[in-house]
Each structure stands twice: as structure tokens, then as C-alpha cells.
Write a protein that holds these residues in place. Structure first.
Motif, PDB file in Angstrom:
ATOM      1  N   ILE A 194       0.844  -1.202   0.000  1.00 27.45           N
ATOM      2  CA  ILE A 194       0.000   0.000   0.000  1.00 27.45           C
ATOM      3  C   ILE A 194       0.878   1.250   0.000  1.00 27.45           C
ATOM      4  CG2 ILE A 194      -1.622   1.350   1.397  1.00 27.45           C
ATOM      5  CD1 ILE A 194      -2.923  -1.303   2.217  1.00 27.45           C
ATOM      6  N   ILE A 195       1.956   1.229   0.806  1.00 31.40           N
ATOM      7  CA  ILE A 195       2.907   2.348   0.815  1.00 31.40           C
ATOM      8  C   ILE A 195       3.543   2.507  -0.555  1.00 31.40           C
ATOM      9  CG2 ILE A 195       5.088   3.173   1.770  1.00 31.40           C
ATOM     10  CD1 ILE A 195       2.803   3.466   3.704  1.00 31.40           C
ATOM     11  N   LEU A 196       3.925   1.401  -1.170  1.00 31.91           N
ATOM     12  CA  LEU A 196       4.537   1.434  -2.500  1.00 31.91           C
ATOM     13  C   LEU A 196       3.615   2.117  -3.499  1.00 31.91           C
ATOM     14  CD1 LEU A 196       6.346  -1.494  -4.289  1.00 31.91           C
ATOM     15  CD2 LEU A 196       4.446  -0.380  -5.423  1.00 31.91           C
ATOM     16  N   ARG A 197       2.346   1.696  -3.522  1.00 35.43           N
ATOM     17  CA  ARG A 197       1.399   2.258  -4.485  1.00 35.43           C
ATOM     18  C   ARG A 197       1.064   3.709  -4.173  1.00 35.43           C
ATOM     19  NH1 ARG A 197       1.366  -2.931  -4.627  1.00 35.43           N
ATOM     20  NH2 ARG A 197       0.487  -4.150  -6.356  1.00 35.43           N
ATOM     21  N   ALA A 198       1.004   4.039  -2.881  1.00 32.54           N
ATOM     22  CA  ALA A 198       0.727   5.425  -2.498  1.00 32.54           C
ATOM     23  C   ALA A 198       1.869   6.338  -2.944  1.00 32.54           C
ATOM     24  CB  ALA A 198       0.530   5.516  -0.992  1.00 32.54           C
ATOM     25  N   TYR A 199       3.107   5.856  -2.797  1.00 31.85           N
ATOM     26  CA  TYR A 199       4.263   6.649  -3.252  1.00 31.85           C
ATOM     27  C   TYR A 199       4.185   6.883  -4.756  1.00 31.85           C
ATOM     28  CZ  TYR A 199       9.018   7.690  -4.734  1.00 31.85           C
ATOM     29  OH  TYR A 199      10.112   8.264  -5.335  1.00 31.85           O
ATOM     30  N   LEU A 200       3.916   5.825  -5.514  1.00 30.06           N
ATOM     31  CA  LEU A 200       3.852   5.963  -6.972  1.00 30.06           C
ATOM     32  C   LEU A 200       2.713   6.886  -7.388  1.00 30.06           C
ATOM     33  CD1 LEU A 200       4.502   2.266  -8.090  1.00 30.06           C
ATOM     34  CD2 LEU A 200       6.103   4.189  -8.117  1.00 30.06           C
ATOM     35  N   LYS A 201       1.612   6.834  -6.647  1.00 30.53           N
ATOM     36  CA  LYS A 201       0.468   7.683  -6.977  1.00 30.53           C
ATOM     37  C   LYS A 201       0.789   9.153  -6.746  1.00 30.53           C
ATOM     38  CE  LYS A 201      -3.979   7.469  -8.157  1.00 30.53           C
ATOM     39  NZ  LYS A 201      -4.444   6.837  -9.412  1.00 30.53           N
ATOM     40  N   LYS A 202       1.580   9.438  -5.715  1.00 27.16           N
ATOM     41  CA  LYS A 202       1.878  10.828  -5.366  1.00 27.16           C
ATOM     42  C   LYS A 202       3.139  11.359  -6.050  1.00 27.16           C
ATOM     43  CE  LYS A 202      -1.547  11.376  -2.446  1.00 27.16           C
ATOM     44  NZ  LYS A 202      -2.644  12.315  -2.750  1.00 27.16           N
ATOM     45  N   ALA A 203       4.171  10.517  -6.133  1.00 25.67           N
ATOM     46  CA  ALA A 203       5.474  10.993  -6.601  1.00 25.67           C
ATOM     47  C   ALA A 203       5.625  10.962  -8.116  1.00 25.67           C
ATOM     48  CB  ALA A 203       6.591  10.165  -5.959  1.00 25.67           C
ATOM     49  N   LEU A 204       4.959  10.016  -8.773  1.00 22.66           N
ATOM     50  CA  LEU A 204       5.115   9.910 -10.230  1.00 22.66           C
ATOM     51  C   LEU A 204       4.351  11.006 -10.950  1.00 22.66           C
ATOM     52  CD1 LEU A 204       4.799   6.163 -11.319  1.00 22.66           C
ATOM     53  CD2 LEU A 204       6.749   7.666 -11.599  1.00 22.66           C
ATOM     54  N   PRO A 205       4.944  11.582 -11.996  1.00 22.54           N
ATOM     55  CA  PRO A 205       4.171  12.491 -12.851  1.00 22.54           C
ATOM     56  C   PRO A 205       2.988  11.753 -13.475  1.00 22.54           C
ATOM     57  CG  PRO A 205       6.529  12.642 -13.312  1.00 22.54           C
ATOM     58  CD  PRO A 205       6.351  11.476 -12.398  1.00 22.54           C
ATOM     59  N   LYS A 206       1.928  12.475 -13.723  1.00 27.15           N
ATOM     60  CA  LYS A 206       0.715  11.860 -14.277  1.00 27.15           C
ATOM     61  C   LYS A 206       1.002  11.106 -15.571  1.00 27.15           C
ATOM     62  CE  LYS A 206      -2.487  13.352 -11.352  1.00 27.15           C
ATOM     63  NZ  LYS A 206      -3.358  12.443 -10.577  1.00 27.15           N
ATOM     64  N   SER A 207       1.901  11.649 -16.377  1.00 31.90           N
ATOM     65  CA  SER A 207       2.200  11.019 -17.663  1.00 31.90           C
ATOM     66  C   SER A 207       2.914   9.680 -17.517  1.00 31.90           C
ATOM     67  CB  SER A 207       3.062  11.952 -18.512  1.00 31.90           C
ATOM     68  OG  SER A 207       4.282  12.243 -17.839  1.00 31.90           O
ATOM     69  N   LYS A 224      14.941   5.388 -17.147  1.00 31.53           N
ATOM     70  CA  LYS A 224      15.800   5.599 -15.982  1.00 31.53           C
ATOM     71  C   LYS A 224      14.990   6.164 -14.822  1.00 31.53           C
ATOM     72  CE  LYS A 224      19.911   8.127 -14.427  1.00 31.53           C
ATOM     73  NZ  LYS A 224      20.979   9.091 -14.807  1.00 31.53           N
ATOM     74  N   GLU A 225      14.136   7.137 -15.101  1.00 34.98           N
ATOM     75  CA  GLU A 225      13.278   7.714 -14.066  1.00 34.98           C
ATOM     76  C   GLU A 225      12.264   6.702 -13.563  1.00 34.98           C
ATOM     77  OE1 GLU A 225      11.519  11.434 -15.098  1.00 34.98           O
ATOM     78  OE2 GLU A 225      13.364  12.247 -15.949  1.00 34.98           O
ATOM     79  N   LEU A 226      11.723   5.893 -14.467  1.00 36.09           N
ATOM     80  CA  LEU A 226      10.778   4.855 -14.046  1.00 36.09           C
ATOM     81  C   LEU A 226      11.417   3.902 -13.048  1.00 36.09           C
ATOM     82  CD1 LEU A 226       8.719   3.590 -17.144  1.00 36.09           C
ATOM     83  CD2 LEU A 226       7.917   4.944 -15.203  1.00 36.09           C
ATOM     84  N   LEU A 227      12.621   3.433 -13.371  1.00 33.01           N
ATOM     85  CA  LEU A 227      13.311   2.501 -12.483  1.00 33.01           C
ATOM     86  C   LEU A 227      13.653   3.155 -11.150  1.00 33.01           C
ATOM     87  CD1 LEU A 227      15.732   0.475 -14.780  1.00 33.01           C
ATOM     88  CD2 LEU A 227      13.862  -0.412 -13.384  1.00 33.01           C
ATOM     89  N   GLN A 228      14.070   4.406 -11.168  1.00 33.01           N
ATOM     90  CA  GLN A 228      14.382   5.098  -9.917  1.00 33.01           C
ATOM     91  C   GLN A 228      13.163   5.171  -9.006  1.00 33.01           C
ATOM     92  OE1 GLN A 228      15.952   8.832 -11.370  1.00 33.01           O
ATOM     93  NE2 GLN A 228      18.066   8.086 -11.443  1.00 33.01           N
ATOM     94  N   HIS A 229      12.027   5.511  -9.584  1.00 30.78           N
ATOM     95  CA  HIS A 229      10.794   5.569  -8.794  1.00 30.78           C
ATOM     96  C   HIS A 229      10.385   4.176  -8.322  1.00 30.78           C
ATOM     97  CE1 HIS A 229       9.713   9.773  -9.021  1.00 30.78           C
ATOM     98  NE2 HIS A 229       9.935   9.791 -10.317  1.00 30.78           N
ATOM     99  N   ARG A 230      10.589   3.179  -9.176  1.00 30.13           N
ATOM    100  CA  ARG A 230      10.224   1.806  -8.795  1.00 30.13           C
ATOM    101  C   ARG A 230      11.071   1.330  -7.631  1.00 30.13           C
ATOM    102  NH1 ARG A 230       8.770  -1.985  -6.988  1.00 30.13           N
ATOM    103  NH2 ARG A 230       7.778  -3.873  -7.822  1.00 30.13           N
ATOM    104  N   TYR A 231      12.371   1.561  -7.681  1.00 22.73           N
ATOM    105  CA  TYR A 231      13.270   1.173  -6.592  1.00 22.73           C
ATOM    106  C   TYR A 231      12.950   1.944  -5.313  1.00 22.73           C
ATOM    107  CZ  TYR A 231      16.254  -1.173 -10.069  1.00 22.73           C
ATOM    108  OH  TYR A 231      16.746  -1.999 -11.046  1.00 22.73           O
ATOM    109  N   ALA A 232      12.715   3.240  -5.444  1.00 20.22           N
ATOM    110  CA  ALA A 232      12.422   4.064  -4.268  1.00 20.22           C
ATOM    111  C   ALA A 232      11.127   3.628  -3.605  1.00 20.22           C
ATOM    112  CB  ALA A 232      12.338   5.535  -4.672  1.00 20.22           C
ATOM    113  N   ALA A 233      10.116   3.307  -4.414  1.00 23.95           N
ATOM    114  CA  ALA A 233       8.824   2.885  -3.862  1.00 23.95           C
ATOM    115  C   ALA A 233       8.955   1.582  -3.105  1.00 23.95           C
ATOM    116  CB  ALA A 233       7.799   2.744  -4.994  1.00 23.95           C
ATOM    117  N   ARG A 234       9.661   0.613  -3.677  1.00 26.36           N
ATOM    118  CA  ARG A 234       9.841  -0.673  -3.005  1.00 26.36           C
ATOM    119  C   ARG A 234      10.671  -0.521  -1.739  1.00 26.36           C
ATOM    120  NH1 ARG A 234       7.110  -4.143  -1.668  1.00 26.36           N
ATOM    121  NH2 ARG A 234       6.471  -4.749  -3.754  1.00 26.36           N
ATOM    122  N   ALA A 235      11.749   0.267  -1.801  1.00 29.65           N
ATOM    123  CA  ALA A 235      12.592   0.469  -0.623  1.00 29.65           C
ATOM    124  C   ALA A 235      11.801   1.109   0.505  1.00 29.65           C
ATOM    125  CB  ALA A 235      13.799   1.332  -0.985  1.00 29.65           C
ATOM    126  N   LEU A 236      10.961   2.091   0.173  1.00 27.72           N
ATOM    127  CA  LEU A 236      10.148   2.759   1.184  1.00 27.72           C
ATOM    128  C   LEU A 236       9.152   1.794   1.813  1.00 27.72           C
ATOM    129  CD1 LEU A 236       9.408   5.447   2.554  1.00 27.72           C
ATOM    130  CD2 LEU A 236       7.761   5.839   0.705  1.00 27.72           C
TER     131      LEU A 236
END
Length: 213
Positions: A80-93, A164-176
């Protein structure tokens, strides 16, 4: 004989038990073992709570708090934290690339879970899947534009930066998500158990200070 077995399988699939068995069948390589682990771990927790209840009420409470809360945080809260991070931190596009909404179930408990539980509603690709999509995108772009063309040379850095940005966000979300779950499991739950046990000792509900964990 095969037709009888087929009819039996179809009839079982229409009852609740049949649906439960279908849920833990090996239908999806990654998702199915997770469901099986959840069932096995929940059964183990039930057995541990029962065994603790035979020793003392205080130990039963500690085991129930630790194991049940740990189960919820490990299997659900981190995702849930992972998905919440992606929902808030990722650009809409970029959200459709890492947050794929599953089809809404038609009624019943599944629809309720789809509405309330982000892990049931959104599918998040693994880092390996993102890397595979990166490679496939470049291959298709090369086929369409030609590897040595000016158009490809201009498009390639854009694609590289995007993934590169996608992977950074993916790693950050999982780590969090993992850090949150481990923090709760290793510190939060133990502190809660120690506090509740101390309160029980002070109030005279138990004769010993026993904070397992």
C-alpha cells in the motif's frame, strides 16, 4: 470419465470453496505463490496463538498482536505504501507505466476489495519487467526509425531518460515500503507489546513481565 471429471470441476468452481481453491491454484507465476504463502502463514499464526493460549493469556495476547499485525504490515501495508508513493510521486504522464489499474470485478467481495485495497486495484510491474519493456521499446524504435538514423539518435536519449526515471521511482517505492514494514515489525510491534505487558503488570492482570518477541 473425463466428462464426469469436467462436470465435477465446473460444479466445484461455482461454490465458495471452489473459488477459494481457484485462488491458490498456479494460475499466475508470481501472484499465486504469494496467495499460498498468505494461507500457510495465516494457518501457522493460528497455531501459534493457540499454543500460546495454553501457556498464559499474556503470552497469547503478545503472540496475537505481534503475528497478526506483522502479517498485515508485511503482506499488505508495504505494498500500500509502495502504491501510495507511486500515486503521489510519479508524474501523471508516467503513472500508467507503473500503476496499471486492474479491471473492476462485477460485484461481491472482490469488487469491495478492488475499491478499498490498492494492492487489489493496481498492478505494479517489477523492475525486471520495466527493464524488459525498456529493451523492447528500443528494439521497436530501431525497427521503425532505423538504428543509424537522425530520428533514432534524437529519440534514444529521451527513451533512456524516461526508463531511468521509471526505475528510480520503482526502486524508491519498493525500498520505502520494505523499510516501513521492517520498521514496524522490528521496532513498532515490539514496543507496543512491551507497553501493553507493562500495563498489564501494573494493573495486576498478570503476574509476570513477559514481552516476547
Amino acid at each position: 470419465m473425463s466428462s464426469i471429471a469436467g462436470n465435477l470441476a465446473q460444479s466445484v468452481a461455482h461454490v465458495p470453496l471452489g473459488n477459494a481453491l481457484k485462488a491458490i491454484d498456479f494460475a499466475q507465476p508470481a501472484y499465486t505463490p504469494l496467495l499460498q504463502n498468505q494461507v500457510i502463514y495465516a494457518t501457522t499464526i493460528g497455531a501459534r496463538i493457540h499454543a500460546a493460549s495454553l501457556r498464559s493469556g499474556n503470552e497469547m495476547r503478545e503472540t496475537a498482536v505481534r503475528d497478526c499485525t506483522g502479517y498485515l504490515f508485511w503482506y499488505f501495508a508495504s505494498d500500500i505504501i509502495l502504491r501510495a508513493y507511486l500515486k503521489k510521486a510519479l508524474p501523471k504522464s508516467m503513472q500508467p507505466a507503473l500503476l496499471k489499474e486492474r479491471p473492476k470485478p462485477n460485484g461481491g467481495f472482490a469488487e469491495l476489495m478492488w475499491k478499498l485495497n490498492p494492492t487489489a486495484r493496481y498492478e505494479v510491474p517489477t523492475s525486471h519487467q520495466v527493464q524488459a519493456r525498456h529493451k523492447l521499446t528500443l528494439e521497436r524504435l530501431e525497427q521503425k526509425l532505423g538504428k543509424g538514423s537522425e530520428a533514432f539518435k534524437k529519440a534514444e536519449p529521451v527513451v533512456e531518460q524516461y526508463f531511468k526515471e521509471l526505475l528510480q521511482h520503482r526502486y524508491a517505492a519498493r525500498a520505502l515500503g520494505i523499510a516501513f514494514a521492517i520498521g514496524i515489525l522490528s521496532v513498532g510491534i515490539q514496543a507496543l507489546n512491551m507497553f501493553l505487558t507493562h500495563e498489564n503488570v501494573v494493573s495486576g492482570k498478570t503476574g509476570r513481565l513477559n514481552a516476547t518477541g
